[in-house]
Design a protein around this motif. Sequence first.
Motif, PDB file in Angstrom:
ATOM      1  N   GLN A  52      10.137  -6.696   0.767  1.00  0.00           N
ATOM      2  CA  GLN A  52       8.899  -7.141   1.545  1.00  0.00           C
ATOM      3  C   GLN A  52       7.700  -6.459   1.376  1.00  0.00           C
ATOM      4  OE1 GLN A  52      11.774  -7.042   5.167  1.00  0.00           O
ATOM      5  NE2 GLN A  52      10.418  -8.902   5.810  1.00  0.00           N
ATOM      6  N   ILE A  53       7.804  -5.209   1.167  1.00  0.00           N
ATOM      7  CA  ILE A  53       6.753  -4.145   0.958  1.00  0.00           C
ATOM      8  C   ILE A  53       6.253  -4.315  -0.199  1.00  0.00           C
ATOM      9  CG2 ILE A  53       6.452  -1.657   0.965  1.00  0.00           C
ATOM     10  CD1 ILE A  53       8.351  -1.105   3.033  1.00  0.00           C
ATOM     11  N   PHE A  54       7.045  -4.735  -1.208  1.00  0.00           N
ATOM     12  CA  PHE A  54       6.756  -4.858  -2.652  1.00  0.00           C
ATOM     13  C   PHE A  54       5.637  -5.990  -2.726  1.00  0.00           C
ATOM     14  CE2 PHE A  54       6.910  -7.440  -6.583  1.00  0.00           C
ATOM     15  CZ  PHE A  54       6.931  -6.655  -7.716  1.00  0.00           C
ATOM     16  N   ASN A  55       6.061  -6.989  -1.733  1.00  0.00           N
ATOM     17  CA  ASN A  55       5.410  -8.276  -1.801  1.00  0.00           C
ATOM     18  C   ASN A  55       4.010  -7.970  -1.247  1.00  0.00           C
ATOM     19  OD1 ASN A  55       7.346  -9.908  -2.888  1.00  0.00           O
ATOM     20  ND2 ASN A  55       8.223 -10.497  -1.114  1.00  0.00           N
ATOM     21  N   LEU A  56       3.793  -7.176  -0.183  1.00  0.00           N
ATOM     22  CA  LEU A  56       2.491  -6.754   0.570  1.00  0.00           C
ATOM     23  C   LEU A  56       1.782  -5.686  -0.188  1.00  0.00           C
ATOM     24  CD1 LEU A  56       4.211  -6.494   4.076  1.00  0.00           C
ATOM     25  CD2 LEU A  56       2.501  -8.191   3.573  1.00  0.00           C
ATOM     26  N   ALA A  57       2.195  -5.119  -1.254  1.00  0.00           N
ATOM     27  CA  ALA A  57       1.594  -4.253  -2.131  1.00  0.00           C
ATOM     28  C   ALA A  57       0.437  -4.867  -3.042  1.00  0.00           C
ATOM     29  CB  ALA A  57       2.394  -3.221  -2.762  1.00  0.00           C
ATOM     30  N   GLY A  58       0.655  -5.963  -3.493  1.00  0.00           N
ATOM     31  CA  GLY A  58      -0.082  -6.479  -4.232  1.00  0.00           C
ATOM     32  C   GLY A  58       0.352  -7.351  -5.466  1.00  0.00           C
ATOM     33  N   THR A  59      -0.160  -7.759  -6.585  1.00  0.00           N
ATOM     34  CA  THR A  59       0.183  -8.280  -7.548  1.00  0.00           C
ATOM     35  C   THR A  59       0.265  -7.403  -8.831  1.00  0.00           C
ATOM     36  OG1 THR A  59      -1.752  -8.967  -8.441  1.00  0.00           O
ATOM     37  CG2 THR A  59      -0.689 -10.426  -6.811  1.00  0.00           C
ATOM     38  N   GLN A  60       0.646  -8.064  -9.962  1.00  0.00           N
ATOM     39  CA  GLN A  60       0.540  -7.098 -11.197  1.00  0.00           C
ATOM     40  C   GLN A  60      -0.857  -6.763 -11.650  1.00  0.00           C
ATOM     41  OE1 GLN A  60       2.490  -8.999 -14.673  1.00  0.00           O
ATOM     42  NE2 GLN A  60       2.653  -7.068 -15.784  1.00  0.00           N
ATOM     43  N   SER A  61      -1.865  -7.579 -11.361  1.00  0.00           N
ATOM     44  CA  SER A  61      -3.050  -7.419 -11.795  1.00  0.00           C
ATOM     45  C   SER A  61      -4.054  -6.871 -10.498  1.00  0.00           C
ATOM     46  CB  SER A  61      -3.578  -8.676 -12.275  1.00  0.00           C
ATOM     47  OG  SER A  61      -3.747  -9.771 -11.134  1.00  0.00           O
ATOM     48  N   ALA A  62      -3.486  -6.724  -9.305  1.00  0.00           N
ATOM     49  CA  ALA A  62      -4.378  -6.257  -8.307  1.00  0.00           C
ATOM     50  C   ALA A  62      -3.699  -5.612  -7.194  1.00  0.00           C
ATOM     51  CB  ALA A  62      -5.275  -7.326  -8.092  1.00  0.00           C
ATOM     52  N   ASN A  63      -4.508  -4.847  -6.442  1.00  0.00           N
ATOM     53  CA  ASN A  63      -3.928  -4.143  -5.207  1.00  0.00           C
ATOM     54  C   ASN A  63      -4.089  -4.960  -4.053  1.00  0.00           C
ATOM     55  OD1 ASN A  63      -2.934  -1.568  -6.338  1.00  0.00           O
ATOM     56  ND2 ASN A  63      -4.938  -0.781  -6.191  1.00  0.00           N
ATOM     57  N   SER A  64      -3.239  -4.859  -3.257  1.00  0.00           N
ATOM     58  CA  SER A  64      -3.601  -5.851  -1.844  1.00  0.00           C
ATOM     59  C   SER A  64      -4.611  -5.094  -1.046  1.00  0.00           C
ATOM     60  CB  SER A  64      -2.426  -6.062  -1.260  1.00  0.00           C
ATOM     61  OG  SER A  64      -1.945  -4.851  -0.360  1.00  0.00           O
ATOM     62  N   ALA A  65      -5.027  -5.587  -0.099  1.00  0.00           N
ATOM     63  CA  ALA A  65      -6.148  -5.149   0.913  1.00  0.00           C
ATOM     64  C   ALA A  65      -5.546  -4.011   1.776  1.00  0.00           C
ATOM     65  CB  ALA A  65      -6.718  -6.171   1.735  1.00  0.00           C
ATOM     66  N   TYR A  66      -4.190  -3.826   1.637  1.00  0.00           N
ATOM     67  CA  TYR A  66      -3.561  -2.694   2.736  1.00  0.00           C
ATOM     68  C   TYR A  66      -3.378  -1.410   1.761  1.00  0.00           C
ATOM     69  CZ  TYR A  66      -2.124  -7.473   4.386  1.00  0.00           C
ATOM     70  OH  TYR A  66      -2.200  -8.590   4.868  1.00  0.00           O
ATOM     71  N   ILE A  67      -3.670  -1.442   0.554  1.00  0.00           N
ATOM     72  CA  ILE A  67      -3.593  -0.154  -0.199  1.00  0.00           C
ATOM     73  C   ILE A  67      -4.815   0.769   0.180  1.00  0.00           C
ATOM     74  CG2 ILE A  67      -3.627   0.883  -2.600  1.00  0.00           C
ATOM     75  CD1 ILE A  67      -1.297  -0.585  -2.212  1.00  0.00           C
ATOM     76  N   THR A  68      -4.627   2.102   0.409  1.00  0.00           N
ATOM     77  CA  THR A  68      -5.622   2.819   0.799  1.00  0.00           C
ATOM     78  C   THR A  68      -5.814   3.882  -0.190  1.00  0.00           C
ATOM     79  OG1 THR A  68      -5.162   2.480   2.978  1.00  0.00           O
ATOM     80  CG2 THR A  68      -6.377   4.647   2.412  1.00  0.00           C
ATOM     81  N   GLY A  69      -4.838   4.531  -0.679  1.00  0.00           N
ATOM     82  CA  GLY A  69      -5.187   5.603  -1.534  1.00  0.00           C
ATOM     83  C   GLY A  69      -5.007   7.146  -0.858  1.00  0.00           C
ATOM     84  N   LEU A  70      -5.606   8.162  -1.335  1.00  0.00           N
ATOM     85  CA  LEU A  70      -5.554   9.282  -0.714  1.00  0.00           C
ATOM     86  C   LEU A  70      -6.439   9.308   0.666  1.00  0.00           C
ATOM     87  CD1 LEU A  70      -6.694  11.738  -3.782  1.00  0.00           C
ATOM     88  CD2 LEU A  70      -4.156  11.260  -2.529  1.00  0.00           C
ATOM     89  N   ILE A  71      -5.786   9.924   1.742  1.00  0.00           N
ATOM     90  CA  ILE A  71      -6.135   9.734   3.177  1.00  0.00           C
ATOM     91  C   ILE A  71      -6.701  10.962   3.585  1.00  0.00           C
ATOM     92  CG2 ILE A  71      -5.428   9.054   5.303  1.00  0.00           C
ATOM     93  CD1 ILE A  71      -3.225   7.444   3.911  1.00  0.00           C
TER      94      ILE A  71
END
Length: 562
Positions: A296-315
Amino acid sequence: MTELKWLRARVKRSGRMAALASAALLAGALAAPLSAQAAPGPKVSTDKGAVRGFVEDGVAKFLGIPYAQPPVGELRWAPPKAAKPWKKALEATSHGPQCLQVTTLGPFAGPQNTNEDCLYLNVYAPLASLGHGKLPVIVWIHGGGNVDGATDGYDGSKMASDGRTVVVTLAYRLNLMGFFAHPAIKAEGELYGNYGILDQLAVLKWVKKNIEAFGGDKNNVTLGGQSAGSADTMAAITSPLFAGLFHRGILQSGVGSTNPLATAETNAKNMAVAAGCGSGVDAETAKCLRKLSAQQIFNLAGTQSANSAYITGLIEDGQIIQRRFVDTLASGDFNKVPVLSGATIDEGSFGLGISQYFRPGQTPATEADYNARIAVFGGPIYPEGSEAKIRRRYPLSAYESPFLALTAINSDNTLCTQRNANRILADQVPVYMYQFADRTAPTYFPKMPGYLSLAYHTADIQYLFIGWHGGDQGIPHDLNKAQRKLSDELVTAWTNFAWSGNPNGHGNSPWPRYKAKPNLPGIQEQNIPFSTVISDAQYEAEHKCDLWDKILPYKPTTTAAK
């Protein structure tokens, strides 16, 4: 696979190997002298149990050593907990599982997977130094935008053997597993948000406890990385949590950017809603999030070619990462260690290659792409008139293709960002600056119409970690004779820096210390057939830093100044 199952499998494998070895020994005794039989791999004791590695060309390799418990169940989105001890020697002969990753950055990373049990490290050490050496240690953090990547291709043998160092590579939590800041989890009162950085901190603590058994000096540790690994090294340089755990830093192609905590929390709350856990910030919401399957988390993280809108990076969580890196550096309140820092001259061709890799027909960049990229600089974070200034300095008519124009734009703003951090650092610690300029470097990308890899972002990794070629879809190539010579030069410089904080070993030649003075030679340009040294003024002119210094938001705030 949980850590317990992983360890049982390896211990079981160890037992099978022992049984096979016994049978082979009996057969061998009848057919060959004892001296002709293979010896068991070297065994080293750690604070959790013994590990048995193997030897190749005089380098002892220990792969897949657990440094933390699997971050699953209640340990998901929690600081890493120390690995549980084991009794029988662990067969450290294969890498641990890669961490969950979705987006692959073209052929850079992969394969995609849903592994949560992935907190393992690898050690490469000269065989003769095991147990009694005092060699410098290089702890290396792989890149991948903090969303992908793995340790598998980072074989530290050349730096271990030629440079007489002990090299440690590590896996750490990525994307939504590693950088996730939901208020419901924050309420639990532990360090939170930058879990991937906390994994790296745990490795440095492991090194302090265990590296002497592998021949390393716990009081001479260099922390470094490439791309996201470089940004994460900057996180360590600027974080009080890392004080005293490392003594030098290598920033290879990236000084990192951070995201406000409010942005990260909004992204995390939106992800929780999308996952069906609701908009709450209470203990039940945290429980729901931890019950989500890895898929489920994998599915929310994006696709092979793009991050999803939920990805933030360094915080900018306030504790692990307190604020923007540039502001911390300007304040002078950071871990003051010598720094080796630089980038490749064609950093931008990598991102363009990724876009082309996933584009239908793998068609090259167009004039529309050029216009769209420049339009970004009309955004509210940039000074008024930035678009027109960039278009004047990078006119499409000056380049043979839109691809080359975009490569120049994207490369120069990256190189000037790195220089800005180096200039701030140079007033406070020793800095050795470089730019990697070998445009003949092999590429792991496939042939694509109009694509030129040049001295691309990630090109220099294979000169330090021989055989590296990205992920499972990357195309491997051997270095030619001239490239092997450059590889020797880089390995010598990087390991000299690990020994002494100076890539020359001692003295100020052939690589002078960077002083950020316009006409003083201080930047090594690494190239074939030989490397040279240029001045800060030459670097500024080559990459148009006079323009980018006025446009990019990388200057420290007034309140951050010392």
